[in-house]
Scaffold this active site. Structure first.
Site, short mmCIF file in Angstrom:
data_model
loop_
_atom_site.label_atom_id
_atom_site.label_comp_id
_atom_site.label_asym_id
_atom_site.label_seq_id
_atom_site.Cartn_x
_atom_site.Cartn_y
_atom_site.Cartn_z
CB VAL A 1 10.69 -1.94 -3.08
CG1 VAL A 1 12.21 -1.92 -2.99
CG2 VAL A 1 10.08 -1.29 -1.84
CG ASP B 1 5.89 -1.60 10.44
OD1 ASP B 1 5.30 -2.53 11.04
OD2 ASP B 1 5.85 -1.45 9.21
CB SER C 1 -0.91 -0.01 1.23
OG SER C 1 -0.15 -0.08 2.42
CG PHE C 2 4.99 0.84 1.05
CD1 PHE C 2 6.03 0.99 0.16
CD2 PHE C 2 4.69 -0.43 1.51
CE1 PHE C 2 6.78 -0.09 -0.26
CE2 PHE C 2 5.44 -1.52 1.10
CZ PHE C 2 6.48 -1.35 0.22
#
Length: 281
Positions: A114, A222, A110-111
């Site tokens: 990569v 996290d 969701s971020f």
């Protein structure tokens, strides 16, 4: 005058079509367009990511396709979309980006996504996190994105995945770090069980890096096996500071964040988890 220029433009396009210069429409969106860019080098990593709105000129098979060049800064339509992300995400000249080549997709969440890229100039492999500017604005995570880069620029520790560079394109933010091929979770999934000596080493290195961060007033928020990378010698590299915060001494953070699967089942988290649990049991 406007009508004359429009007609001239239309006649020019028709003439180009008759001469065999068939102009193709915008690139196909989605993973298909991304994979078509894997293994190629173009001027600007953002073009490799498949920005829409560009047009390519079809040529003969033996003639190499032209490079897709990003528009100059003065021609960008929305300057506010640049200023919002400054100074943590500067605008880089093309010469700094045109040597990057996409090798693979490392992860997608969701971020953002990569990518594994090759810096042809430095002949090194790096990981680049690509984040959509639109999603950052829609999810109201602008401060979080800028703080992630700001924090990573402050820290320097052998067990931290340090920041290499950050910049912005017209529609995306880019965060580049060194590349590590394995994380602690994938290693654990492969071997099934760690030796006691390995666990002691991992725990010691993790405690050292967390103490270092806390001394600087930084909380990661996290920490999990997926965010602990391993270098070529097997040492830890704590990564993904997307949820980290810099707090003054004595301050606290009250936001519920992190990965749900790793959270303890506490009563105050029941609305998030979706079930009740008696704390006395």
């Amino acid at each position: 005058m406007g009508a004359v220029s429009c007609r001239q433009g239309r006649h020019a396009r028709v003439a180009a079509h008759k001469q065999g210069g068939n102009i193709q429409g915008p690139w196909t969106r989605g993973w298909k367009s991304l994979w078509s860019g894997v293994g190629t080098t173009r001027s600007g990593l953002e073009e490799l990511w498949g920005l829409r709105g560009h047009q390519c000129l079809h040529r003969e098979p033996l003639e190499p396709a032209p490079l897709i060049v990003e528009k100059p800064l003065c021609e960008w339509p929305v300057p506010q979309f640049i200023n919002l992300f400054l100074p943590e995400f500067p605008v880089r000249p093309l010469s700094r980006q045109q040597q990057l080549k996409i090798l693979d997709i490392v992860a997608k969440g969701s971020f953002g996504t990569v990518l594994k890229v090759l810096d042809c100039g430095r002949k090194g492999v790096f990981a680049v996190k690509v984040v959509s500017k639109v999603k950052v604005i829609q999810r109201d995570t602008l401060r979080q994105c800028k703080e992630e880069v700001s924090i990573q620029r402050q820290i320097s520790h052998p067990f931290v995945h340090s920041l290499g560079d950050s910049w912005q394109g017209k529609r995306h933010l880019f965060i580049m770090c060194s590349y590590c091929s394995r994380d602690l979770y994938s290693l654990w999934s492969t071997v099934g069980c760690f030796a006691e000596a390995s666990i002691s080493l991992f725990a010691a290195e993790l405690v050292l890096v967390l103490c270092y961060l806390h001394d600087l007033g930084i909380i990661h928020r996290d920490v999990k096996m997926e965010n602990i990378l391993l270098d070529e010698r097997g040492h830890l590299k704590l990564t993904d500071f997307g949820l980290s915060r810099h707090l003054p001494q004595g301050a606290q953070a009250y936001t519920i964040c992190g990965t749900l699967q790793y959270m303890g089942e506490r009563e105050e988290l029941c609305p998030v988890i979706g079930r009740r649990k008696d704390l006395r049991r």
